[in-house]
Design a protein around this motif. Structure first.
Motif, PDB file in Angstrom:
ATOM      1  N   LEU A  38      -1.597   6.687   1.257  1.00  0.00           N
ATOM      2  CA  LEU A  38      -0.441   5.837   1.102  1.00  0.00           C
ATOM      3  C   LEU A  38       0.527   6.246   0.759  1.00  0.00           C
ATOM      4  O   LEU A  38       0.888   7.443  -0.115  1.00  0.00           O
ATOM      5  CB  LEU A  38      -1.274   4.729  -0.158  1.00  0.00           C
ATOM      6  CG  LEU A  38      -2.193   3.850   0.196  1.00  0.00           C
ATOM      7  CD1 LEU A  38      -2.738   3.015  -0.801  1.00  0.00           C
ATOM      8  CD2 LEU A  38      -2.283   2.980   1.344  1.00  0.00           C
ATOM      9  N   GLY A  40       4.585   6.171  -1.152  1.00  0.00           N
ATOM     10  CA  GLY A  40       5.300   6.069  -2.431  1.00  0.00           C
ATOM     11  C   GLY A  40       6.463   6.655  -2.388  1.00  0.00           C
ATOM     12  O   GLY A  40       6.906   7.404  -1.516  1.00  0.00           O
ATOM     13  N   GLN A  53       1.820   2.801  -2.160  1.00  0.00           N
ATOM     14  CA  GLN A  53       1.048   1.376  -2.014  1.00  0.00           C
ATOM     15  C   GLN A  53       1.147   1.152  -0.521  1.00  0.00           C
ATOM     16  O   GLN A  53       0.604   0.068   0.009  1.00  0.00           O
ATOM     17  CB  GLN A  53       1.306   0.408  -2.841  1.00  0.00           C
ATOM     18  CG  GLN A  53       2.875   0.106  -2.862  1.00  0.00           C
ATOM     19  CD  GLN A  53       3.360  -0.980  -3.917  1.00  0.00           C
ATOM     20  OE1 GLN A  53       2.879  -2.159  -4.002  1.00  0.00           O
ATOM     21  NE2 GLN A  53       3.974  -0.397  -4.894  1.00  0.00           N
ATOM     22  N   PHE A  54       1.922   1.997   0.350  1.00  0.00           N
ATOM     23  CA  PHE A  54       2.241   1.535   1.612  1.00  0.00           C
ATOM     24  C   PHE A  54       1.672   2.316   2.825  1.00  0.00           C
ATOM     25  O   PHE A  54       1.620   3.244   2.363  1.00  0.00           O
ATOM     26  CB  PHE A  54       3.958   1.684   1.839  1.00  0.00           C
ATOM     27  CG  PHE A  54       4.470   0.852   0.693  1.00  0.00           C
ATOM     28  CD1 PHE A  54       4.634  -0.534   0.598  1.00  0.00           C
ATOM     29  CD2 PHE A  54       5.401   1.672  -0.206  1.00  0.00           C
ATOM     30  CE1 PHE A  54       5.288  -1.097  -0.525  1.00  0.00           C
ATOM     31  CE2 PHE A  54       5.975   0.871  -1.389  1.00  0.00           C
ATOM     32  CZ  PHE A  54       5.787  -0.503  -1.561  1.00  0.00           C
ATOM     33  N   TYR A  55       1.339   1.418   3.750  1.00  0.00           N
ATOM     34  CA  TYR A  55       0.881   2.370   5.105  1.00  0.00           C
ATOM     35  C   TYR A  55       1.666   3.062   5.603  1.00  0.00           C
ATOM     36  O   TYR A  55       1.438   4.113   6.370  1.00  0.00           O
ATOM     37  CB  TYR A  55       0.064   1.289   6.082  1.00  0.00           C
ATOM     38  CG  TYR A  55      -1.051   0.585   5.312  1.00  0.00           C
ATOM     39  CD1 TYR A  55      -2.185   1.261   5.158  1.00  0.00           C
ATOM     40  CD2 TYR A  55      -1.019  -0.652   4.822  1.00  0.00           C
ATOM     41  CE1 TYR A  55      -3.186   0.939   4.437  1.00  0.00           C
ATOM     42  CE2 TYR A  55      -2.010  -1.261   4.242  1.00  0.00           C
ATOM     43  CZ  TYR A  55      -3.361  -0.702   3.825  1.00  0.00           C
ATOM     44  OH  TYR A  55      -4.259  -1.362   3.221  1.00  0.00           O
ATOM     45  N   ALA A  57       6.309   4.203   5.025  1.00  0.00           N
ATOM     46  CA  ALA A  57       7.493   3.965   4.264  1.00  0.00           C
ATOM     47  C   ALA A  57       8.580   4.974   4.993  1.00  0.00           C
ATOM     48  O   ALA A  57       8.255   6.040   5.466  1.00  0.00           O
ATOM     49  CB  ALA A  57       7.208   4.359   2.867  1.00  0.00           C
ATOM     50  N   VAL A  67       9.303  -0.615   4.754  1.00  0.00           N
ATOM     51  CA  VAL A  67       7.946  -0.363   4.544  1.00  0.00           C
ATOM     52  C   VAL A  67       6.935  -1.281   5.111  1.00  0.00           C
ATOM     53  O   VAL A  67       7.262  -2.346   5.474  1.00  0.00           O
ATOM     54  CB  VAL A  67       7.694  -0.325   2.864  1.00  0.00           C
ATOM     55  CG1 VAL A  67       8.598   0.696   2.052  1.00  0.00           C
ATOM     56  CG2 VAL A  67       7.849  -1.648   2.382  1.00  0.00           C
ATOM     57  N   ARG A  68       5.646  -0.496   5.251  1.00  0.00           N
ATOM     58  CA  ARG A  68       4.549  -1.295   5.803  1.00  0.00           C
ATOM     59  C   ARG A  68       3.609  -1.572   4.925  1.00  0.00           C
ATOM     60  O   ARG A  68       3.021  -0.614   4.356  1.00  0.00           O
ATOM     61  CB  ARG A  68       3.911  -0.701   7.170  1.00  0.00           C
ATOM     62  CG  ARG A  68       2.996  -1.451   7.903  1.00  0.00           C
ATOM     63  CD  ARG A  68       2.454  -1.006   9.194  1.00  0.00           C
ATOM     64  NE  ARG A  68       2.225   0.356   9.390  1.00  0.00           N
ATOM     65  CZ  ARG A  68       1.117   0.922   9.372  1.00  0.00           C
ATOM     66  NH1 ARG A  68       0.014   0.110   9.769  1.00  0.00           N
ATOM     67  NH2 ARG A  68       0.713   2.119   9.367  1.00  0.00           N
ATOM     68  N   LYS A  69       3.260  -2.731   4.686  1.00  0.00           N
ATOM     69  CA  LYS A  69       2.028  -3.058   3.858  1.00  0.00           C
ATOM     70  C   LYS A  69       1.228  -4.260   4.393  1.00  0.00           C
ATOM     71  O   LYS A  69       1.392  -5.244   4.750  1.00  0.00           O
ATOM     72  CB  LYS A  69       2.639  -3.769   2.597  1.00  0.00           C
ATOM     73  CG  LYS A  69       1.748  -3.922   1.382  1.00  0.00           C
ATOM     74  CD  LYS A  69       2.568  -4.006  -0.011  1.00  0.00           C
ATOM     75  CE  LYS A  69       1.464  -3.975  -1.075  1.00  0.00           C
ATOM     76  NZ  LYS A  69       1.956  -4.191  -2.427  1.00  0.00           N
ATOM     77  N   LYS A  70       0.182  -3.811   4.598  1.00  0.00           N
ATOM     78  CA  LYS A  70      -1.200  -4.740   5.084  1.00  0.00           C
ATOM     79  C   LYS A  70      -0.715  -5.138   6.574  1.00  0.00           C
ATOM     80  O   LYS A  70      -0.956  -6.230   6.654  1.00  0.00           O
ATOM     81  CB  LYS A  70      -1.345  -5.891   4.213  1.00  0.00           C
ATOM     82  CG  LYS A  70      -2.028  -5.570   2.778  1.00  0.00           C
ATOM     83  CD  LYS A  70      -2.579  -6.550   1.974  1.00  0.00           C
ATOM     84  CE  LYS A  70      -3.091  -6.099   0.581  1.00  0.00           C
ATOM     85  NZ  LYS A  70      -3.560  -7.285  -0.243  1.00  0.00           N
ATOM     86  N   TYR A  73       5.735  -5.456   7.885  1.00  0.00           N
ATOM     87  CA  TYR A  73       6.961  -4.574   7.419  1.00  0.00           C
ATOM     88  C   TYR A  73       7.947  -5.754   6.747  1.00  0.00           C
ATOM     89  O   TYR A  73       7.971  -6.983   6.989  1.00  0.00           O
ATOM     90  CB  TYR A  73       7.783  -4.315   8.703  1.00  0.00           C
ATOM     91  CG  TYR A  73       7.033  -3.357   9.527  1.00  0.00           C
ATOM     92  CD1 TYR A  73       6.919  -1.829   9.326  1.00  0.00           C
ATOM     93  CD2 TYR A  73       6.156  -3.479  10.697  1.00  0.00           C
ATOM     94  CE1 TYR A  73       6.122  -0.899   9.791  1.00  0.00           C
ATOM     95  CE2 TYR A  73       5.513  -2.921  11.204  1.00  0.00           C
ATOM     96  CZ  TYR A  73       5.449  -1.274  11.152  1.00  0.00           C
ATOM     97  OH  TYR A  73       4.606  -0.484  11.643  1.00  0.00           O
ATOM     98  N   PRO A  86       7.304  -8.561   3.062  1.00  0.00           N
ATOM     99  CA  PRO A  86       6.615  -7.735   4.519  1.00  0.00           C
ATOM    100  C   PRO A  86       6.275  -9.224   5.313  1.00  0.00           C
ATOM    101  O   PRO A  86       5.216  -9.977   4.760  1.00  0.00           O
ATOM    102  CB  PRO A  86       5.561  -7.081   3.915  1.00  0.00           C
ATOM    103  CG  PRO A  86       5.404  -7.227   2.364  1.00  0.00           C
ATOM    104  CD  PRO A  86       6.665  -8.001   2.207  1.00  0.00           C
TER     105      PRO A  86
END
Length: 98
Positions: A38, A40, A53-55, A57, A67-70, A73, A86
């Motif tokens: 992940l 950060g 916490q981001f897939y 960034a 950033v990409r989260k779950k 974006y 996102p």
């Protein structure tokens, strides 16, 4: 055709918004890190500024980073708060992939 034009306009707006920031925002350097897969950010002292916490960034530009989260974006500021939540499946900004 109108739907495609709307999506292109929306994504262009997101891209421009990610590049703009408030003139009052202090420019603090943050550096990308990857921990347990992940992404950060670290501050200049090497302390974690934004928890991994981001897939994906991107680097900060004018106070914001994409950033990409779950799977979706958005853009966050240097405090780690989302300026653009996102919500987008794609964003026209180059992000590192894992």
């Amino acid at each position: 055709m109108k739907k495609i034009a709307y999506v292109i306009l929306l994504l262009s707006t997101v891209m421009v918004s990610c590049r703009l920031s408030s003139q009052h925002q202090e420019e603090t350097e943050l550096y990308l890190i990857i921990e347990d897969g992940l992404w950060g950010y670290l501050d200049a002292s090497g302390n974690i500024a934004i928890e991994p916490q981001f897939y994906s960034a991107g680097e900060f530009s004018q106070g914001l980073a994409a950033v990409r989260k779950k799977g979706t974006y958005g853009c966050l500021n240097k405090n780690g708060a989302f300026v653009i939540p996102p919500q987008f499946e794609k964003i026209p900004v180059l992000l590192p992939d894992l």
